[in-house]
Design an enzyme around this catalytic site. Structure first.
Site, PDB file in Angstrom:
ATOM      1  CG  HIS A 160      -0.337   0.290   2.481  1.00  0.00           C
ATOM      2  ND1 HIS A 160      -0.229  -0.660   3.497  1.00  0.00           N
ATOM      3  CD2 HIS A 160      -0.228   1.458   3.187  1.00  0.00           C
ATOM      4  CE1 HIS A 160       0.318  -0.164   4.565  1.00  0.00           C
ATOM      5  NE2 HIS A 160       0.647   1.145   4.351  1.00  0.00           N
ATOM      6  CG  ASP A 190      -0.032  -3.932   2.818  1.00  0.00           C
ATOM      7  OD1 ASP A 190       0.283  -3.598   1.379  1.00  0.00           O
ATOM      8  OD2 ASP A 190      -0.263  -3.280   3.464  1.00  0.00           O
ATOM      9  CB  SER A 263       3.051   1.666   6.187  1.00  0.00           C
ATOM     10  OG  SER A 263       2.096   1.900   6.922  1.00  0.00           O
ATOM     11  N   GLY A 319      -8.210 -26.285  -3.721  1.00  0.00           N
ATOM     12  CA  GLY A 319      -9.423 -26.030  -4.332  1.00  0.00           C
ATOM     13  C   GLY A 319     -10.663 -26.538  -3.535  1.00  0.00           C
ATOM     14  CB  VAL A 320     -11.535 -27.479  -0.309  1.00  0.00           C
ATOM     15  CG1 VAL A 320     -11.274 -28.986  -0.924  1.00  0.00           C
ATOM     16  CG2 VAL A 320     -10.273 -27.056   0.397  1.00  0.00           C
TER      17      VAL A 320
END
Length: 530
Positions: A160, A190, A263, A319-320
């Site tokens: 960000h 991030d 940040s 894939g669940v």
């Protein structure tokens, strides 16, 4: 014979057994001689008593001094000086300034001024002061922090901080400024990776292992808070494993001051290793109140390695769709304790190909114990694309091990699931069961409830607000598609599953519901008054 009794400190009392002459019959010269004699034996040296008392007092004083010194020594160890640490790592911490061209801010509603008013010219001049055209593009700047991880110029920061920037400038502590190139980003964690080019090797800092630390360990924050540049704050680790909003969140919470501009900066341990990337704060005012969050290095190191190698992340994909197992669900399933990740949906993908089914509880993945859904998401994401792993599931009261070849999450995220079609039952009369009024799912209801992918089930039309169903969180509009892991399309199917569970001595049943298209398991009591 005299009788001798010893008291403490070797004092003795001797009582002679001779019968004394009454005092009024004794001559004066025998009165002292014939009285019962009490002889107190003293130590051999008259001053030994004073010496022993003095020694005891001295020993107690010394013990008190030792005990008083212990907290001071502990405090001296627990409160280290950070100046040497700042000198050790400070040159690898950088300030980041980004700039980008953004659309001009849309103006608010103009003041209503009567024509010819003396204020008309004033407001017109004021509104035109910033330029003739409202909404024209302007250049915006943002500030952040980062740190160098290699001598050839790779720099880690937050996504960000640099998101949308068309220019990224890096400032080092010695005042040198270099333009940075964006290598890759990962919005899920991030994290962003930059690179600068320098004629000389750059000072850098290594990553540490966050999970080797404990709550209460000292940490140090360095960065560019509020544009002040190369500022230091210290605190302790307040907690591990914090989650804010992302699937891969694994934040370290600290009370070291983190503010806007921090940040992307590093969270150091006392050895000068980076164990977190400062990312967010919890604050009602926007300033630090001692609740800051840094993404754990245990997550960041793998992300940075992929960005450095591929310029993007390549996470494993099972894939669940999954949810946590509650105590009630574990009881309904016959699972010994609430653990693992329960499968609520298996779209086309690796899990379906490998044999995973809706209702399975995933207990281990590639040898790693799965405590909950967050744990499963992290270990799957860290696995390599195309790798074949062993997955142990709990199914029908026992365990089964399956072999699954993983896909790539980034590729699968954009795929859409085709609508499911099924036979539409005729609308049966509504029936009440366990405090719920249920009716079969029809095409009309499927459209109203955003259930294009739901083949069949029972829709909750009404619910008793004091029933167990309402207490467990079931709502009007929920679609019950399975009861005790078997499909239901009619109220009779539902009642039959309850009867089987009751005969087996179960106190609750497991429901699979769809709410706004999302599947979820819930446990519901079948005992009256419970």
């Amino acid at each position: 014979m005299p009788v001798r009794r010893f008291f403490r400190r070797q004092f003795s009392v001797t009582i002679h057994s001779r019968t004394p002459i009454p005092p009024h019959l004794r001559p004066p010269h025998l009165q002292d001689r014939n009285q019962p004699r009490v002889a107190v034996a003293t130590p051999a040296r008259g001053f030994d008593t004073r010496l022993m008392l003095g020694a005891l007092i001295a020993a107690l004083t010394a013990l008190a001094m030792v005990l008083a010194a212990l907290p001071a020594r502990a405090q001296a160890v627990a409160l280290p000086g950070f100046a040497d640490l700042v000198d050790q790592v400070g040159d690898a911490v950088v300030n980041i300034t980004t700039s980008s061209v953004v659309a001009g801010r849309a103006g608010g509603p103009a003041p209503v001024v009567p024509d010819g008013s003396p204020l008309e010219d004033f407001f017109n001049d004021f509104l035109d002061r910033d330029g003739p055209s409202e909404g024209s593009p302007r250049r915006s700047q943002a500030l952040g922090s980062g740190f160098v991880i290699s001598e050839d110029g790779f720099i880690v920061t937050n996504n960000h901080v640099i998101d949308g920037a068309d220019e990224i400038m890096i400032e080092f502590r010695n005042g040198v400024e270099l333009v940075a190139e964006l290598i890759g980003t990962d919005p899920n964690t991030d994290i962003a990776l930059l690179r600068v080019t320098s004629d000389d090797p750059l000072p850098f800092v290594p990553f540490g292992i966050a999970s080797d630390h404990r709550v209460g360990d000292w940490v140090m924050v360095m960065g560019n808070p509020l544009g002040q540049g190369f500022s230091v704050s210290v605190g302790v680790i307040s907690a591990f494993g914090r989650s804010l909003s992302g699937s891969y969140d694994d934040f370290i919470q600290t009370d070291a001051a983190i503010n806007q501009g921090n940040s992307g900066g590093p969270l150091f341990n006392l050895e000068g290793e980076v164990i977190g990337v400062n990312t967010a704060i919890l604050s009602p005012s926007g300033g630090s109140i001692g609740i800051g969050f840094a993404m754990s290095s245990d997550v960041v190191t793998n992300v940075v390695a992929q960005l450095r190698e591929f310029g993007e992340t390549r996470r494993g994909w099972l894939g669940v769709r999954i949810q946590d197992v509650t105590a009630d669900m574990a009881d309904a399933l016959g699972l010994d304790e609430a653990r693992g990740a329960m499968v609520t949906d298996v779209p086309v993908g690796p899990a379906l190909d490998g044999g995973i089914e809706v209702g399975d509880v995933i207990l281990t993945f590639d040898g790693n114990e799965v405590e909950d859904t967050r744990g499963l998401v992290r270990v799957v994401g860290d696995a390599s694309v195309g790798e074949t792993v062993r997955v142990m599931v709990f199914r029908d009261g026992g365990t089964e091990t399956l072999r699954i070849t993983l896909g790539r999450r980034e590729t699968a995220e954009g795929a859409a699931t085709p609508p499911t079609t099924g036979d539409t039952p005729e609308a049966d009369p509504s029936s009440e069961i366990l405090g719920m009024t249920l009716t079969p799912l029809t095409d009309e209801l499927r459209s109203e409830l955003n259930a294009a992918n739901v083949a069949g089930g029972l829709v909750i039309q009404m619910i008793d607000p004091v029933s167990d169903a309402a207490e467990m969180g079931l709502q009007v509009g929920d679609i019950i598609t399975e009861v005790t892991q078997a499909p239901v399309t009619s109220v009779a199917d539902f009642q039959a599953r309850i009867d089987v569970a009751d005969e087996a001595g179960q106190e609750s049943i497991l429901l699979l519901i769809r709410r706004d298209g999302n599947p979820r398991f819930m446990a519901l009591s079948i005992k009256e008054g419970e």
